[in-house]
Each structure stands twice: as structure tokens, then as C-alpha cells.
Design an enzyme around this catalytic site. Structure first.
Site, PDB file in Angstrom:
ATOM      1  N   GLU A 121      -6.685   5.317 -11.461  1.00  0.00           N
ATOM      2  CA  GLU A 121      -5.484   6.084 -11.779  1.00  0.00           C
ATOM      3  C   GLU A 121      -5.270   6.186 -13.277  1.00  0.00           C
ATOM      4  OE1 GLU A 121      -0.683   6.300 -10.751  1.00  0.00           O
ATOM      5  OE2 GLU A 121      -1.973   4.858  -9.711  1.00  0.00           O
ATOM      6  N   LYS A 172      -5.094  -1.449   0.689  1.00  0.00           N
ATOM      7  CA  LYS A 172      -5.414  -1.219  -0.725  1.00  0.00           C
ATOM      8  C   LYS A 172      -4.642  -2.207  -1.582  1.00  0.00           C
ATOM      9  CE  LYS A 172      -4.011   2.561  -3.022  1.00  0.00           C
ATOM     10  NZ  LYS A 172      -3.252   2.008  -4.182  1.00  0.00           N
ATOM     11  N   ASP A 218       2.646   2.723  -1.504  1.00  0.00           N
ATOM     12  CA  ASP A 218       3.927   2.117  -1.881  1.00  0.00           C
ATOM     13  C   ASP A 218       4.759   3.079  -2.713  1.00  0.00           C
ATOM     14  OD1 ASP A 218       2.463   1.992  -4.212  1.00  0.00           O
ATOM     15  OD2 ASP A 218       2.590  -0.188  -4.439  1.00  0.00           O
ATOM     16  N   ASP A 262      -1.109   0.529   1.398  1.00  0.00           N
ATOM     17  CA  ASP A 262      -0.914  -0.323   0.223  1.00  0.00           C
ATOM     18  C   ASP A 262      -0.290  -1.655   0.617  1.00  0.00           C
ATOM     19  OD1 ASP A 262      -1.911   1.091  -1.961  1.00  0.00           O
ATOM     20  OD2 ASP A 262      -0.050   2.210  -2.264  1.00  0.00           O
TER      21      ASP A 262
END
Length: 272
Positions: free
Chosen positions: A190, A121, A52, A91
Site C-alpha cells: 500500500e 490478512k 478493517d 483483516d
């Protein structure tokens, strides 16, 4: 004595689990269009993420929130046409899975049916477990995403490192175990401390792919526009630029502009 690594004609979700078991690092990059995905696939990257992040690098939005499910399907469809080997993960965009597990399943089914992608995801842990369970029950592979979750940027208020405090770190570890138990085939971490990311990677059997999460995980992912140096303004600590396409492309376009203006292009050999 070194052991020859297995050659994978096609990467599957099982391939990634096997790669972790064999201590083989997993490479992952984003792509959003046919031409770029074809190059990435040919270069041998294991996983292509149709992220995204297209909202940022393709559409110029400040956050990932504006991109829609239709947009994601469009980008994913173009990427899938290009690949021969890589696993394509897409995503689920903001608003397509958080509030209603049934909507989450409908969103995931649309991506799989309309784009031909291999997996989806989702960002989050226990808060979205029912959505993950519903998608997995339908036979759709799910990759998790913990740590800094850009779709929640207005909740965090900043893109700084997550899980530095003990309480948040503990929740992240619990969520990682939960995602493994639910049946996710891999997990992205992340912008979390490297020691924490390594601890998580060792605590679960599924691959952990990091972005700003140190070298103790099972693989790495970057946004391809960042890695290729197409944007000079974005310079986080975790980013290594492998090219400076911003400078190269700017020079090439300037040269083309100059040659058109001067009448040098096209010359006699460049016309019929």
C-alpha cells in the site's frame, strides 16, 4: 497467438499463485455486507477483502483502530453468505495479533470458524513473524500487508507514501522475502513507489496486490465505496472512480422525498 485464460469456478489461494505464474492480473475489492458482496462476486472479482476499512466507511471512524474482532466476524459472515466464486480474505483488526502469537492464532481461528472465510490478512513484517508462523502452522492461509499499514497510523503520523527513503525501502524488500519464506500466499503493498513495488513483485513468487503501488504488481485492490464514488471527499492519486453513486443516490433519494411529500408516491399502480 494469445492463450485462453483458465476459467476458475472457485478462487483459492492456489488459484492466485497460478494466476501470477500465468501472468494473469488479480482483481480485489472490499465488501462488508451481503448485498454488496453478492454484486462483487457476480461481477467476477477474484478476491473480496473484508477490510478493517469498515471502521471508516461503515462506522464513520477516523482510523481503522476502533473496529473489533467481533465486528470483523460480523461483516465477514455476511459477505461469505453471498459469494459463489471469490476468495474471501478478512483483516485481523488492531490489537488482535500484534503482541501475542497465541492471541493471534485465537483471533484467526475465530474468524475462520465463525465466519467461514478463506484466509486472514495481517499488517507488518518481521515484527509479527511469530504471529504469522503460529497462524500458518494451524493451516490458516495468511495474506501479508506492507508499506503504508493503516493500523500503525499513529506511529507514522501521516498517510503519505511509504518507503521513499533507502533504509525503509530495504526493510520492505526484506520483509517481503520473509513473508514469502514464512508461507504467506500473497502480499498487499500500500502506497509505496511504483518502481519499488515492481521490484518486490519480481523478486517473490507469491502475488503482490497493490493499492497506490503502481501497475508493475500482480493485481490491484480498492475500497469499493471509493471506487464507486460514494464519498466525494476522499480523492487520493491512486483512486479511479468508476461511478458517481454519491450524485446518483442523492438525486434518487431527493426524488423519492419529493414524491412522498407531494402525494405522488405511491400511485394507483403501486398499491393493492
Amino acid at each position: 497467438m494469445s492463450v485462453a485464460k483458465k476459467q476458475y469456478k472457485r478462487i483459492t489461494v492456489k488459484s492466485l499463485v497460478d494466476m501470477k505464474a500465468n501472468k494473469e492480473r488479480i482483481s480485489m475489492l472490499t465488501s462488508y455486507d451481503f448485498t454488496m458482496a453478492k454484486i462483487v462476486d457476480k461481477a467476477g472479482i477474484d478476491v473480496i477483502l473484508v477490510g478493517d476499512s469498515a471502521s471508516n466507511v461503515m462506522a464513520g471512524h477516523e482510523t481503522t483502530l476502533p473496529i473489533t474482532l467481533d465486528h470483523m466476524i460480523y461483516h465477514a459472515t455476511n459477505v461469505v453468505r453471498a459469494i459463489n466464486r471469490s476468495l474471501v480474505v478478512v483483516d485481523l483488526p488492531f490489537g488482535s495479533y500484534q503482541s501475542d502469537p497465541k492471541e493471534a492464532l485465537r483471533s484467526a481461528i475465530r474468524i475462520m470458524k465463525e465466519s467461514g472465510a478463506h484466509a486472514v490478512k495481517l499488517e507488518g513484517g518481521s515484527e509479527i513473524k511469530d504471529s504469522i508462523k503460529r497462524i500458518l502452522k494451524a493451516g490458516i492461509p495468511v495474506m501479508g500487508h506492507l508499506g503504508l499499514t493503516p493500523q500503525s497510523i499513529y506511529k507514522f503520523g501521516t498517510y503519505t507514501v511509504r518507503a521513499k527513503e533507502e533504509a525503509e525501502a530495504e526493510k520492505l524488500k526484506e520483509d517481503a522475502l520473509l513473508l514469502e519464506r514464512l508461507g504467506c500466499f500473497a502480499l498487499v503493498l500500500e502506497k509505496v513507489p511504483a518502481k519499488l513495488a515492481e521490484e518486490v513483485a519480481k523478486s517473490i513468487s507469491i502475488p503482490v496486490i497493490g493499492i497506490g503501488a503502481g501497475n508493475g504488481v500482480d493485481g490491484q485492490v480498492l475500497v469499493i465505496h471509493d471506487m464507486l464514488g460514494m464519498d466525494h471527499e476522499f480523492s487520493p492519486r491512486f483512486l479511479r472512480r468508476y461511478a458517481d453513486l454519491n450524485t446518483i443516490m442523492t438525486k434518487a433519494i431527493q426524488d423519492y422525498n419529493k414524491d412522498v411529500k407531494s402525494g405522488d408516491f405511491p400511485n394507483e399502480n403501486e398499491q393493492y
